[in-house]
Motif scaffolding. Sequence first.
Motif, short mmCIF file in Angstrom:
data_model
loop_
_atom_site.label_atom_id
_atom_site.label_comp_id
_atom_site.label_asym_id
_atom_site.label_seq_id
_atom_site.Cartn_x
_atom_site.Cartn_y
_atom_site.Cartn_z
N ALA A 235 0.82 -1.22 0.00
CA ALA A 235 0.00 0.00 0.00
C ALA A 235 0.85 1.26 0.00
N GLU A 236 1.91 1.31 0.78
CA GLU A 236 2.72 2.53 0.85
C GLU A 236 3.34 2.85 -0.50
N MET A 237 3.89 1.85 -1.17
CA MET A 237 4.50 2.06 -2.48
C MET A 237 3.46 2.45 -3.53
N LEU A 238 2.31 1.78 -3.51
CA LEU A 238 1.26 2.07 -4.48
C LEU A 238 0.76 3.51 -4.32
N ALA A 239 0.68 3.98 -3.08
CA ALA A 239 0.23 5.35 -2.84
C ALA A 239 1.28 6.36 -3.26
N GLU A 240 2.52 6.11 -2.91
CA GLU A 240 3.59 7.07 -3.17
C GLU A 240 3.88 7.23 -4.65
N TYR A 241 3.95 6.13 -5.38
CA TYR A 241 4.37 6.18 -6.78
C TYR A 241 3.20 6.23 -7.77
N PHE A 242 2.04 5.66 -7.39
CA PHE A 242 0.95 5.51 -8.35
C PHE A 242 -0.37 6.15 -7.90
N SER A 243 -0.37 6.84 -6.77
CA SER A 243 -1.58 7.49 -6.24
C SER A 243 -2.75 6.51 -6.13
N LEU A 244 -2.44 5.27 -5.83
CA LEU A 244 -3.45 4.25 -5.57
C LEU A 244 -3.44 4.00 -4.07
N ARG A 245 -4.48 4.46 -3.38
CA ARG A 245 -4.44 4.48 -1.92
C ARG A 245 -5.43 3.52 -1.28
N ILE A 246 -4.91 2.76 -0.34
CA ILE A 246 -5.67 1.80 0.45
C ILE A 246 -5.54 2.23 1.91
N ASP A 247 -6.66 2.36 2.62
CA ASP A 247 -6.57 2.84 4.01
C ASP A 247 -6.35 1.68 4.97
N GLU A 248 -6.29 1.99 6.27
CA GLU A 248 -5.98 0.98 7.28
C GLU A 248 -7.11 -0.02 7.45
#
Length: 275
Positions: A137-150
Amino acid sequence: GQVSTLNPAKRPRNSQEPIERLTSVEDLLAQARRNSHPHLGELFRESIFVGCASSQICLFQFRTALYLMDLAVVSRELFYQLVLFNFGNLDCIAISSKPLLLELVQVALDLDGVWEPVDGDKATLASRAVSLLCSKAEMLAEYFSLRIDEQKRLVEIPALAGSHVPALHRLPLFLLRLATEVEWSLEKECFEGIARELSMLYTVDVENSFGNHDGGGDSAARSGEAPLEEARRVVQNVLFPEMRTHLAPPRKWVNDGTVVQIATLENLYKVFERC
């Protein structure tokens, strides 16, 4: 269902600091440029949109010639390159309903032709897919703006081109493929795989991207705009400007029917003169 109530809204990414592309991403972009065709590149840079000839085919003009192009093939390659070009700096599309990953993956596994008994227990497969995506999740959010919450909910997807929102009924299969088809252990192959899966999610074709009131297309589909008219608007105002600026068209398009010259204006004028 979960997918039909996503109500996406575009917003800028959280971080104001641009992220530099990694060497592996630069290599993928360089590979796309090396594989491109110079004449096709010129053709797309100077192209003028004419119209959508059918659910799959777009018509455009280059100088005095008219061409047909396969909308799905061209848009898929364009979005792949845009993911790489804007790596780490993509805007976001917020998903207001925040669907659970598990529910979306379960929807994908229930699609015709996706799951077979030999694959194993559906619930186990879905749980594994969600666990893998959450671990990235952290990588997907940082590089691809694909966000998964807790809470393991999908809260944002990337905005790849202007106001264009993908056909959201594709999200379940996208998430399942993201978990199962990407080579996560190798950096370059991983980034290429994620970019390819995103490009398939965003692919534009009239039959499957527009007019789907159960979660497909962008806001115009939900406001009652005719699918072909919506497609024309998105292709003309979103895809063509991005194509002119960013697309490095692959050499294979010269011979595989993706782009085909159908007429020259001079010959058309001669036809009209005889009428």
